[in-house]
Write a protein that holds these residues in place. Structure first.
Motif, PDB file in Angstrom:
ATOM      1  N   ASP A  26      -7.682  -5.635 -11.479  1.00  0.00           N
ATOM      2  CA  ASP A  26      -6.367  -5.028 -11.267  1.00  0.00           C
ATOM      3  C   ASP A  26      -6.294  -4.294  -9.929  1.00  0.00           C
ATOM      4  O   ASP A  26      -5.277  -4.343  -9.235  1.00  0.00           O
ATOM      5  CB  ASP A  26      -6.041  -4.066 -12.414  1.00  0.00           C
ATOM      6  N   MET A  27      -7.391  -3.627  -9.553  1.00  0.00           N
ATOM      7  CA  MET A  27      -7.418  -2.898  -8.289  1.00  0.00           C
ATOM      8  C   MET A  27      -7.285  -3.855  -7.104  1.00  0.00           C
ATOM      9  O   MET A  27      -6.532  -3.590  -6.155  1.00  0.00           O
ATOM     10  CB  MET A  27      -8.710  -2.093  -8.172  1.00  0.00           C
ATOM     11  N   LEU A  28      -7.974  -4.988  -7.163  1.00  0.00           N
ATOM     12  CA  LEU A  28      -7.909  -5.935  -6.058  1.00  0.00           C
ATOM     13  C   LEU A  28      -6.571  -6.665  -6.007  1.00  0.00           C
ATOM     14  O   LEU A  28      -6.086  -7.014  -4.932  1.00  0.00           O
ATOM     15  CB  LEU A  28      -9.070  -6.922  -6.133  1.00  0.00           C
ATOM     16  N   ARG A  29      -5.952  -6.888  -7.167  1.00  0.00           N
ATOM     17  CA  ARG A  29      -4.609  -7.492  -7.145  1.00  0.00           C
ATOM     18  C   ARG A  29      -3.606  -6.523  -6.513  1.00  0.00           C
ATOM     19  O   ARG A  29      -2.723  -6.920  -5.749  1.00  0.00           O
ATOM     20  CB  ARG A  29      -4.171  -7.867  -8.550  1.00  0.00           C
ATOM     21  N   ALA A  30      -3.736  -5.250  -6.848  1.00  0.00           N
ATOM     22  CA  ALA A  30      -2.867  -4.249  -6.223  1.00  0.00           C
ATOM     23  C   ALA A  30      -3.142  -4.157  -4.728  1.00  0.00           C
ATOM     24  O   ALA A  30      -2.221  -3.977  -3.916  1.00  0.00           O
ATOM     25  CB  ALA A  30      -3.070  -2.894  -6.892  1.00  0.00           C
ATOM     26  N   ALA A  31      -4.409  -4.292  -4.337  1.00  0.00           N
ATOM     27  CA  ALA A  31      -4.770  -4.261  -2.918  1.00  0.00           C
ATOM     28  C   ALA A  31      -4.141  -5.423  -2.166  1.00  0.00           C
ATOM     29  O   ALA A  31      -3.701  -5.279  -1.022  1.00  0.00           O
ATOM     30  CB  ALA A  31      -6.280  -4.300  -2.770  1.00  0.00           C
ATOM     31  N   GLY A  32      -4.079  -6.587  -2.813  1.00  0.00           N
ATOM     32  CA  GLY A  32      -3.455  -7.732  -2.178  1.00  0.00           C
ATOM     33  C   GLY A  32      -1.969  -7.525  -1.952  1.00  0.00           C
ATOM     34  O   GLY A  32      -1.400  -8.033  -0.980  1.00  0.00           O
ATOM     35  N   ALA A  33      -1.339  -6.745  -2.831  1.00  0.00           N
ATOM     36  CA  ALA A  33       0.083  -6.464  -2.694  1.00  0.00           C
ATOM     37  C   ALA A  33       0.361  -5.425  -1.619  1.00  0.00           C
ATOM     38  O   ALA A  33       1.428  -5.422  -0.999  1.00  0.00           O
ATOM     39  CB  ALA A  33       0.650  -6.001  -4.041  1.00  0.00           C
ATOM     40  N   ASP A  34      -0.596  -4.511  -1.392  1.00  0.00           N
ATOM     41  CA  ASP A  34      -0.427  -3.465  -0.370  1.00  0.00           C
ATOM     42  C   ASP A  34      -1.736  -3.300   0.385  1.00  0.00           C
ATOM     43  O   ASP A  34      -2.467  -2.317   0.209  1.00  0.00           O
ATOM     44  CB  ASP A  34      -0.013  -2.147  -1.035  1.00  0.00           C
ATOM     45  N   PRO A  35      -2.090  -4.276   1.229  1.00  0.00           N
ATOM     46  CA  PRO A  35      -3.399  -4.263   1.900  1.00  0.00           C
ATOM     47  C   PRO A  35      -3.591  -3.070   2.826  1.00  0.00           C
ATOM     48  O   PRO A  35      -4.710  -2.596   2.986  1.00  0.00           O
ATOM     49  CB  PRO A  35      -3.423  -5.580   2.663  1.00  0.00           C
ATOM     50  N   HIS A  36      -2.505  -2.566   3.429  1.00  0.00           N
ATOM     51  CA  HIS A  36      -2.659  -1.428   4.341  1.00  0.00           C
ATOM     52  C   HIS A  36      -3.133  -0.191   3.586  1.00  0.00           C
ATOM     53  O   HIS A  36      -4.061   0.514   4.046  1.00  0.00           O
ATOM     54  CB  HIS A  36      -1.335  -1.142   5.040  1.00  0.00           C
ATOM     55  N   ALA A  37      -2.536   0.098   2.447  1.00  0.00           N
ATOM     56  CA  ALA A  37      -2.946   1.256   1.661  1.00  0.00           C
ATOM     57  C   ALA A  37      -4.375   1.101   1.162  1.00  0.00           C
ATOM     58  O   ALA A  37      -5.158   2.067   1.161  1.00  0.00           O
ATOM     59  CB  ALA A  37      -1.989   1.452   0.484  1.00  0.00           C
ATOM     60  N   PHE A  38      -4.736  -0.116   0.762  1.00  0.00           N
ATOM     61  CA  PHE A  38      -6.097  -0.375   0.291  1.00  0.00           C
ATOM     62  C   PHE A  38      -7.098  -0.165   1.417  1.00  0.00           C
ATOM     63  O   PHE A  38      -8.131   0.489   1.232  1.00  0.00           O
ATOM     64  CB  PHE A  38      -6.183  -1.809  -0.233  1.00  0.00           C
ATOM     65  N   GLU A  39      -6.788  -0.709   2.589  1.00  0.00           N
ATOM     66  CA  GLU A  39      -7.696  -0.553   3.730  1.00  0.00           C
ATOM     67  C   GLU A  39      -7.886   0.920   4.080  1.00  0.00           C
ATOM     68  O   GLU A  39      -9.016   1.368   4.325  1.00  0.00           O
ATOM     69  CB  GLU A  39      -7.154  -1.316   4.927  1.00  0.00           C
ATOM     70  N   GLN A  40      -6.809   1.671   4.096  1.00  0.00           N
ATOM     71  CA  GLN A  40      -6.909   3.082   4.426  1.00  0.00           C
ATOM     72  C   GLN A  40      -7.784   3.823   3.426  1.00  0.00           C
ATOM     73  O   GLN A  40      -8.638   4.638   3.807  1.00  0.00           O
ATOM     74  CB  GLN A  40      -5.515   3.710   4.461  1.00  0.00           C
ATOM     75  N   ARG A  41      -7.606   3.521   2.143  1.00  0.00           N
ATOM     76  CA  ARG A  41      -8.416   4.181   1.108  1.00  0.00           C
ATOM     77  C   ARG A  41      -9.889   3.825   1.246  1.00  0.00           C
ATOM     78  O   ARG A  41     -10.757   4.698   1.152  1.00  0.00           O
ATOM     79  CB  ARG A  41      -7.904   3.761  -0.272  1.00  0.00           C
ATOM     80  N   MET A  42     -10.178   2.533   1.479  1.00  0.00           N
ATOM     81  CA  MET A  42     -11.567   2.104   1.602  1.00  0.00           C
ATOM     82  C   MET A  42     -12.236   2.720   2.836  1.00  0.00           C
ATOM     83  O   MET A  42     -13.403   3.126   2.792  1.00  0.00           O
ATOM     84  CB  MET A  42     -11.647   0.582   1.684  1.00  0.00           C
ATOM     85  N   ILE A  43     -11.511   2.792   3.938  1.00  0.00           N
ATOM     86  CA  ILE A  43     -12.076   3.371   5.151  1.00  0.00           C
ATOM     87  C   ILE A  43     -12.393   4.849   4.948  1.00  0.00           C
ATOM     88  O   ILE A  43     -13.433   5.357   5.409  1.00  0.00           O
ATOM     89  CB  ILE A  43     -11.113   3.198   6.338  1.00  0.00           C
ATOM     90  N   GLU A  44     -11.530   5.554   4.239  1.00  0.00           N
ATOM     91  CA  GLU A  44     -11.786   6.965   3.959  1.00  0.00           C
ATOM     92  C   GLU A  44     -13.069   7.140   3.146  1.00  0.00           C
ATOM     93  O   GLU A  44     -13.872   8.054   3.397  1.00  0.00           O
ATOM     94  CB  GLU A  44     -10.602   7.582   3.209  1.00  0.00           C
ATOM     95  N   ILE A  45     -13.274   6.239   2.182  1.00  0.00           N
ATOM     96  CA  ILE A  45     -14.490   6.324   1.368  1.00  0.00           C
ATOM     97  C   ILE A  45     -15.713   5.970   2.217  1.00  0.00           C
ATOM     98  O   ILE A  45     -16.756   6.650   2.153  1.00  0.00           O
ATOM     99  CB  ILE A  45     -14.388   5.375   0.164  1.00  0.00           C
ATOM    100  N   LEU A  46     -15.605   4.928   3.046  1.00  0.00           N
ATOM    101  CA  LEU A  46     -16.728   4.531   3.889  1.00  0.00           C
ATOM    102  C   LEU A  46     -17.082   5.640   4.894  1.00  0.00           C
ATOM    103  O   LEU A  46     -18.276   5.864   5.176  1.00  0.00           O
ATOM    104  CB  LEU A  46     -16.404   3.234   4.626  1.00  0.00           C
ATOM    105  N   ARG A  47     -16.090   6.307   5.423  1.00  0.00           N
ATOM    106  CA  ARG A  47     -16.361   7.408   6.356  1.00  0.00           C
ATOM    107  C   ARG A  47     -17.127   8.549   5.693  1.00  0.00           C
ATOM    108  O   ARG A  47     -17.972   9.208   6.315  1.00  0.00           O
ATOM    109  CB  ARG A  47     -15.059   7.954   6.942  1.00  0.00           C
ATOM    110  N   SER A  48     -16.816   8.764   4.428  1.00  0.00           N
ATOM    111  CA  SER A  48     -17.445   9.871   3.730  1.00  0.00           C
ATOM    112  C   SER A  48     -18.847   9.542   3.224  1.00  0.00           C
ATOM    113  O   SER A  48     -19.572  10.439   2.804  1.00  0.00           O
ATOM    114  CB  SER A  48     -16.578  10.310   2.546  1.00  0.00           C
TER     115      SER A  48
END
Length: 238
Positions: A216-238
């Motif tokens: 479900d998370m990846l399907r939502a990410a496909g619908a809004d890839p910009h928001a998903f990318e931003q969230r993932m980058i924040e986690i990777l930075r931390s």
């Protein structure tokens, strides 16, 4: 859904130090599972251990409900695995490499299916590996993972070195293979591919799971890839 692979508490060591620690995961049969993380997060070590190229230092590894944590040879026999392109032998032709893995070229073509055309292998068969560019070597390495006819395949950063057309064609061919029953595990750097192509996955950080990525998370990410990318980058930075 039936699990093709279940890991429980697995640890992988390099040089006596843990690089993957107490990791649990489940990969559904006939799905595309993505592993993402920063450099040094443990992605390659995990995949190499799954494919029998490294030992597990602890934990359980059940492949199609058979415990194989202590049997590297059996794990290697279960998975198609793409070797690093720069390790392919320079003195062989492309067809020689593929025939070593998959028998005759007719058998290789049948086993690789849509991947064969997506990689443009027909034009490369008589090329010497030593004359191949990095992108050409990557194509051969990916094909080698499919040439043996395995129904479980591991690819480590398969889209590296490929041009945009090849990336598009390969991603579509891999999706078709999964729809036809292949279980595919890939390490990725590209968040867009993770969101658009993978069914489930996880993010690694420091050898541990930082986030489990549900369907479900990846399907939502496909619908809004910009928001998903931003969230993932924040986690990777931390």
């Amino acid at each position: 859904m039936t699990a093709a692979l279940r890991l429980s508490g697995v640890t992988v060591e390099r040089g006596g130090q843990p690089v993957v620690e107490a990791l649990d995961l489940s990969v559904p049969q006939g799905s595309w599972f993505g592993v993402i993380g920063a450099n040094g997060s443990g992605k390659t070590s995990l995949l190499r251990a799954l494919a029998g190229r490294l030992p597990f230092a602890g934990g359980s590894c059940r492949i199609e409900d058979q415990e194989l944590a202590a049997d590297r040879a059996a794990r290697a026999a279960r998975f198609g695995f793409a070797p690093p392109g720069d390790t392919l032998p320079d003195a062989l032709r492309v067809r020689d490499v593929l025939e070593c893995v998959g028998g005759t070229m007719e058998e290789v073509r049948a086993r690789t299916g849509s991947v064969y055309a997506a990689l443009g292998l027909g034009a490369l068969l008589d090329c010497w590996i030593g004359d191949c560019s990095a992108g050409m070597r990557q194509r051969v390495a990916i094909a080698a993972a499919f040439a043996g006819g395995h129904r479980l395949v591991i690819l480590d950063e398969p889209f590296n070195w490929l041009d945009p057309v090849a990336v598009f064609d390969l991603r579509r061919a891999l999706r078709q293979q999964v729809e036809d029953g292949l279980t595919l595990i890939t390490a990725l750097h590209d968040l867009g591919t993770l969101a658009a192509a993978c069914d489930t996955g996880l993010m690694l950080a420091g050898g541990k799971i930082a986030m489990t990525l549900s369907h479900d998370m990846l399907r939502a990410a496909g619908a809004d890839p910009h928001a998903f990318e931003q969230r993932m980058i924040e986690i990777l930075r931390s």
